[in-house]
Design a protein around this motif. Structure first.
Motif, PDB file in Angstrom:
ATOM      1  N   TYR A 117      15.606 -19.489  -2.610  1.00  0.00           N
ATOM      2  CA  TYR A 117      15.721 -17.818  -2.336  1.00  0.00           C
ATOM      3  C   TYR A 117      14.356 -17.331  -2.333  1.00  0.00           C
ATOM      4  CZ  TYR A 117      14.565 -16.694  -7.166  1.00  0.00           C
ATOM      5  OH  TYR A 117      14.050 -16.541  -8.596  1.00  0.00           O
ATOM      6  N   THR A 118      14.421 -16.100  -1.878  1.00  0.00           N
ATOM      7  CA  THR A 118      13.374 -15.014  -1.881  1.00  0.00           C
ATOM      8  C   THR A 118      14.091 -13.580  -2.257  1.00  0.00           C
ATOM      9  OG1 THR A 118      12.120 -16.212  -0.424  1.00  0.00           O
ATOM     10  CG2 THR A 118      11.480 -13.922  -0.758  1.00  0.00           C
ATOM     11  N   GLU A 119      13.453 -13.084  -3.160  1.00  0.00           N
ATOM     12  CA  GLU A 119      13.936 -11.601  -3.457  1.00  0.00           C
ATOM     13  C   GLU A 119      12.683 -10.755  -3.703  1.00  0.00           C
ATOM     14  OE1 GLU A 119      16.643  -9.220  -6.585  1.00  0.00           O
ATOM     15  OE2 GLU A 119      15.826 -11.165  -7.277  1.00  0.00           O
ATOM     16  N   PHE A 120      12.933  -9.534  -2.861  1.00  0.00           N
ATOM     17  CA  PHE A 120      12.029  -8.621  -3.007  1.00  0.00           C
ATOM     18  C   PHE A 120      12.412  -7.433  -3.719  1.00  0.00           C
ATOM     19  CE2 PHE A 120      10.106 -10.774   0.800  1.00  0.00           C
ATOM     20  CZ  PHE A 120       8.738 -10.634   0.619  1.00  0.00           C
ATOM     21  N   ILE A 121      11.789  -6.822  -4.610  1.00  0.00           N
ATOM     22  CA  ILE A 121      12.364  -5.576  -5.153  1.00  0.00           C
ATOM     23  C   ILE A 121      11.274  -4.511  -5.089  1.00  0.00           C
ATOM     24  CG2 ILE A 121      12.783  -4.810  -7.629  1.00  0.00           C
ATOM     25  CD1 ILE A 121      13.220  -7.734  -8.606  1.00  0.00           C
ATOM     26  N   LEU A 122      12.070  -3.363  -4.607  1.00  0.00           N
ATOM     27  CA  LEU A 122      11.049  -2.286  -4.344  1.00  0.00           C
ATOM     28  C   LEU A 122      11.564  -1.016  -5.594  1.00  0.00           C
ATOM     29  CD1 LEU A 122      11.262  -3.643  -1.737  1.00  0.00           C
ATOM     30  CD2 LEU A 122      10.953  -1.493  -0.668  1.00  0.00           C
ATOM     31  N   THR A 123      10.623  -0.570  -5.974  1.00  0.00           N
ATOM     32  CA  THR A 123      10.768   0.293  -7.240  1.00  0.00           C
ATOM     33  C   THR A 123      10.098   1.582  -6.963  1.00  0.00           C
ATOM     34  OG1 THR A 123      10.492  -1.376  -8.681  1.00  0.00           O
ATOM     35  CG2 THR A 123      10.128   0.810  -9.618  1.00  0.00           C
ATOM     36  N   MET A 175       0.918  -1.121   0.183  1.00  0.00           N
ATOM     37  CA  MET A 175       0.136   0.157  -0.136  1.00  0.00           C
ATOM     38  C   MET A 175       0.854   1.392  -0.103  1.00  0.00           C
ATOM     39  SD  MET A 175      -2.976   1.100   2.724  1.00  0.00           S
ATOM     40  CE  MET A 175      -1.552   1.715   4.193  1.00  0.00           C
ATOM     41  N   VAL A 176       1.895   1.385   0.832  1.00  0.00           N
ATOM     42  CA  VAL A 176       2.977   2.435   0.908  1.00  0.00           C
ATOM     43  C   VAL A 176       3.561   2.676  -0.357  1.00  0.00           C
ATOM     44  CG1 VAL A 176       4.909   3.355   1.960  1.00  0.00           C
ATOM     45  CG2 VAL A 176       3.154   2.355   3.326  1.00  0.00           C
ATOM     46  N   MET A 177       4.119   1.730  -0.789  1.00  0.00           N
ATOM     47  CA  MET A 177       5.001   1.733  -2.370  1.00  0.00           C
ATOM     48  C   MET A 177       3.945   2.240  -3.266  1.00  0.00           C
ATOM     49  SD  MET A 177       7.987   1.041  -1.600  1.00  0.00           S
ATOM     50  CE  MET A 177       8.303   1.185  -3.400  1.00  0.00           C
ATOM     51  N   GLU A 178       2.802   1.529  -3.366  1.00  0.00           N
ATOM     52  CA  GLU A 178       1.745   2.145  -4.542  1.00  0.00           C
ATOM     53  C   GLU A 178       1.247   3.642  -4.417  1.00  0.00           C
ATOM     54  OE1 GLU A 178      -1.281  -0.996  -4.601  1.00  0.00           O
ATOM     55  OE2 GLU A 178       0.048  -2.285  -5.874  1.00  0.00           O
ATOM     56  N   SER A 179       1.185   3.978  -3.150  1.00  0.00           N
ATOM     57  CA  SER A 179       0.735   5.378  -2.938  1.00  0.00           C
ATOM     58  C   SER A 179       1.716   6.575  -3.172  1.00  0.00           C
ATOM     59  CB  SER A 179       0.286   5.439  -1.402  1.00  0.00           C
ATOM     60  OG  SER A 179       1.755   5.587  -0.413  1.00  0.00           O
ATOM     61  N   MET A 180       3.020   5.948  -3.490  1.00  0.00           N
ATOM     62  CA  MET A 180       4.171   6.859  -4.030  1.00  0.00           C
ATOM     63  C   MET A 180       4.436   6.783  -5.321  1.00  0.00           C
ATOM     64  SD  MET A 180       7.675   5.904  -2.095  1.00  0.00           S
ATOM     65  CE  MET A 180       6.996   5.609  -0.400  1.00  0.00           C
TER      66      MET A 180
END
Length: 87
Positions: A76-82, A58-63
């Motif tokens: 593995y697990t990979e999170f990517i924040l754009t 929600m926070v990422m999409e709000s910006m």
């Protein structure tokens, strides 16, 4: 070569967005659960609330950004924040 339990954090500079990568070599997320991890109140933990990743999305999409997760169970697990670039 990555060892079990390693966490690698890296950045990627793009033309319109910057990316922040978090990758670990832990247990991974099952293919069954992966599509649901950003759903509110979804948790595989007995004491989990299912709020953390839903809130992060929600926070990422709000910006005008996004958060994605890629994972192979047992590997593995990979999170990517754009993040959009600020002019």
């Amino acid at each position: 070569k990555a060892m079990k339990g390693d966490i690698v954090i890296s950045i990627e500079n793009g033309v319109t967005h910057n990316l922040l990568h978090f990758k670990d070599t832990g247990t991974g997320v099952s293919a069954q659960n992966l599509p649901r991890i950003f759903n509110q109140f979804f948790s595989t933990e007995s004491n989990g609330t299912g709020i953390g990743l839903a809130f992060s999305k929600m926070v990422m999409e709000s910006m005008d950004g996004k958060i994605e997760c890629f994972s192979v169970e047992g590997e593995y697990t990979e999170f990517i924040l754009t993040f959009p670039k600020i002019n």
